[in-house]
Design an enzyme around this catalytic site. Sequence first.
Site, mmCIF file in Angstrom:
data_model
loop_
_atom_site.group_PDB
_atom_site.id
_atom_site.type_symbol
_atom_site.label_atom_id
_atom_site.label_comp_id
_atom_site.label_asym_id
_atom_site.label_seq_id
_atom_site.Cartn_x
_atom_site.Cartn_y
_atom_site.Cartn_z
ATOM 1 N N ASN A 123 12.534 24.548 85.628
ATOM 2 C CA ASN A 123 11.829 25.670 84.988
ATOM 3 C C ASN A 123 10.391 25.761 85.486
ATOM 4 O O ASN A 123 9.854 26.846 85.667
ATOM 5 C CB ASN A 123 11.818 25.499 83.468
ATOM 6 C CG ASN A 123 13.152 25.864 82.837
ATOM 7 O OD1 ASN A 123 14.021 26.441 83.473
ATOM 8 N ND2 ASN A 123 13.300 25.519 81.569
ATOM 9 N N HIS A 138 17.486 23.675 70.497
ATOM 10 C CA HIS A 138 16.201 22.970 70.564
ATOM 11 C C HIS A 138 15.584 22.783 69.178
ATOM 12 O O HIS A 138 14.991 21.746 68.887
ATOM 13 C CB HIS A 138 15.211 23.750 71.435
ATOM 14 C CG HIS A 138 15.476 23.652 72.900
ATOM 15 N ND1 HIS A 138 15.498 22.450 73.570
ATOM 16 C CD2 HIS A 138 15.726 24.604 73.835
ATOM 17 C CE1 HIS A 138 15.754 22.679 74.857
ATOM 18 N NE2 HIS A 138 15.902 23.974 75.040
ATOM 19 N N ASP A 181 12.824 35.954 80.214
ATOM 20 C CA ASP A 181 12.559 36.584 81.510
ATOM 21 C C ASP A 181 13.269 35.852 82.641
ATOM 22 O O ASP A 181 13.890 36.463 83.511
ATOM 23 C CB ASP A 181 11.045 36.692 81.772
ATOM 24 C CG ASP A 181 10.270 35.383 81.677
ATOM 25 O OD1 ASP A 181 10.885 34.305 81.531
ATOM 26 O OD2 ASP A 181 9.024 35.445 81.746
ATOM 27 N N HIS A 224 17.979 19.305 76.694
ATOM 28 C CA HIS A 224 18.928 19.145 77.792
ATOM 29 C C HIS A 224 18.072 18.850 79.025
ATOM 30 O O HIS A 224 16.895 18.587 78.906
ATOM 31 C CB HIS A 224 19.734 20.439 77.963
ATOM 32 C CG HIS A 224 18.859 21.652 78.018
ATOM 33 N ND1 HIS A 224 18.256 22.082 79.168
ATOM 34 C CD2 HIS A 224 18.407 22.469 77.036
ATOM 35 C CE1 HIS A 224 17.501 23.133 78.893
ATOM 36 N NE2 HIS A 224 17.567 23.388 77.611
ATOM 37 N N ASP A 268 22.935 30.695 76.809
ATOM 38 C CA ASP A 268 22.003 29.610 77.111
ATOM 39 C C ASP A 268 22.318 28.377 76.248
ATOM 40 O O ASP A 268 22.366 28.457 75.024
ATOM 41 C CB ASP A 268 20.584 30.132 76.809
ATOM 42 C CG ASP A 268 19.501 29.394 77.561
ATOM 43 O OD1 ASP A 268 19.502 28.151 77.521
ATOM 44 O OD2 ASP A 268 18.641 30.070 78.156
ATOM 45 N N HIS A 284 23.432 25.653 81.266
ATOM 46 C CA HIS A 284 23.434 24.187 81.123
ATOM 47 C C HIS A 284 24.087 23.871 79.783
ATOM 48 O O HIS A 284 24.308 24.779 78.973
ATOM 49 C CB HIS A 284 22.019 23.594 81.182
ATOM 50 C CG HIS A 284 21.054 24.250 80.238
ATOM 51 N ND1 HIS A 284 21.093 24.028 78.882
ATOM 52 C CD2 HIS A 284 20.055 25.139 80.449
ATOM 53 C CE1 HIS A 284 20.148 24.736 78.301
ATOM 54 N NE2 HIS A 284 19.498 25.446 79.214
ATOM 55 N N THR A 334 17.162 25.869 82.257
ATOM 56 C CA THR A 334 17.526 27.289 82.187
ATOM 57 C C THR A 334 17.406 27.998 83.530
ATOM 58 O O THR A 334 18.295 28.743 83.944
ATOM 59 C CB THR A 334 16.625 27.997 81.166
ATOM 60 O OG1 THR A 334 16.823 27.363 79.911
ATOM 61 C CG2 THR A 334 16.958 29.464 81.049
HETATM 62 ZN ZN LIG Z 1 16.716 25.046 76.758
#
Ligand SMILES: [Zn+2]
EC number: 3.1.3.1
Length: 567
Positions: free
Chosen positions: A118, A312, A180, A498, A58, A354, A97
């Site tokens: 998301n 993040h 998840d 992002h 991720d 991403h 994500t």
């Molecule tokens: Zn993220």
Amino acid sequence: MALRKFRSVTLGAAALAAALVLPHAGFARPAAKPAPAPAPAIQPAANAPKLIVAISIDQFSADLFAQYRSHFTGGLARLASGAVFPAGFQSHAATETCPGHSTILTGVHPARTGIIANTWIDQSVARGKKQVYCAEDETKAAADPKDYVASVGHLLVPTLGERVKALWPTSRNVAVSGKDRAALMMGGHVIDSVYWWKGAGFTSLDGRTLTPAAVNENKALADVLAQGAPELPLPDWCAGKARAIPLGGSFSVGTGRFALAPGDKNAFRASPRIDRATIDLATELVDENKLGKAATPDVLSVSLSATDYVGHGFGTEGSEMCIQLQQLDLALGDFFIALDQRGIDYAVVLTADHGGFDMPERLGEQALPASHRVSKSLLPEALSAAVAAKTGLDAKDLVLSDGASGDLWLRRDLAPADKARVLEALKAELLANPEVAAAFTADEIAASPAPTGSPETWPLIARAKASFYAPRSGDLVLMLKRGVVPIPAPGPGYVATHGSPWDYDRRVPILFWRKGMTGFEQPSPVETVDIAPTLAALIGLPVAAGAFDGRCLDLDAGTGDTCGAKP
Ligand SMILES: [Zn+2]
């Protein structure tokens, strides 16, 4: 088992080299032999691997891969000896994500997976903010009102693992992740075993009992959490990165080392330890599900979330990301050694959902002064007020969104004439803002041609179209200028992000590896939607024409063609 394997040493080079030179047919396929008679059922390709291991890291941008590549000695070094596509693209605009994970094993863009973001706004749902999470069943009430019922129901297409199971029912489809949405979007609807991190351990879909692999892993994790853990080592080559960047008050980032205080679940989650735990569980799930041992191929999806949490929480250029990527590389190395020890014939693909971008406070010091945080004038409350002043309509919930970029929705009870006026006023308001690069209405996106050609040259509206699905998308899509970070003010755990249509968020590495293969590097752009057709051809899984947006990538470095025998 969990977390006992943290270390600063590198993998034994001799052991790794030995693993790489074992004789094996690699990706090359034997020449087609004349078939005596049609087989009663479709068989896997003669040289199909017995296990597909699809790994998503991720927020692992192509930029991070390029920056750290020469330092990898473990699993990422092994994969970098395979077929390397350093310019993979999550081609769409909504680089988040859930949409990103939805492309990897379906072979289609979010416009067809239906996973446009998301979260999106659905004004028909009976809840305060009208937000729907991509991996929930919003029609079901959760036990905790702040919670939700996890579901893959919003995904509109099958994954590779589902396609494999549909053709070969003895094949297994297994997924595990720190998130998840990542596990569910890679696994899909028909999945034998699926786990993700929640709270202080791994959990699964409602109604599923945790299997011994997850129970054991959770026990081991509970011990680590109870005891805490010391700092992780800072690699020598990252010493220069360990520099504090003040972000207001006593809050700074850039020098973190991931010391774990006893019981600190959030610190555990945003650290390399969550990746190690996910990989440990993945290894246990290989045994529990006997993956790679049947006559037909299995699919194991592993999405590793820590790189995103670290990005993040601390940005991409401090000590934290450096430590994260070294630990990730070592954990992946151990994972592949564990698969080798089990004698499994496996093929790996590794990519990301991403890319990512550092925080403006450090970018400004490092030759990118144009980067800055978005102003609050683009938040939905401010836009509602501005448009209400222009149109004379009530400002309450006139414009809805979940941030300062991406999809915007208009209040759904507007009369058609009012809706047209509001849309025009909103677009004019946005385009007058110096932070805005583009604003497209849903009609403009719907009417624009489907993207073609190499993804790095797609115009912005084509990027928007690739993550536009009319029943869920907004009335308008807002794109900030390059370098404008859509976090108005940094806070602990959230300093960088992002989600933009710019290439720092769209470009991801795509690496394929199988024992014995001859590696090669292909720097021309490819897409994450190419992964599913590539893997389908590799195992001999027939798929109807038009089912994929992507194309098969030939993984044979020479005259052979792993796409050539596609049924
Ligand atoms: Zn993220």
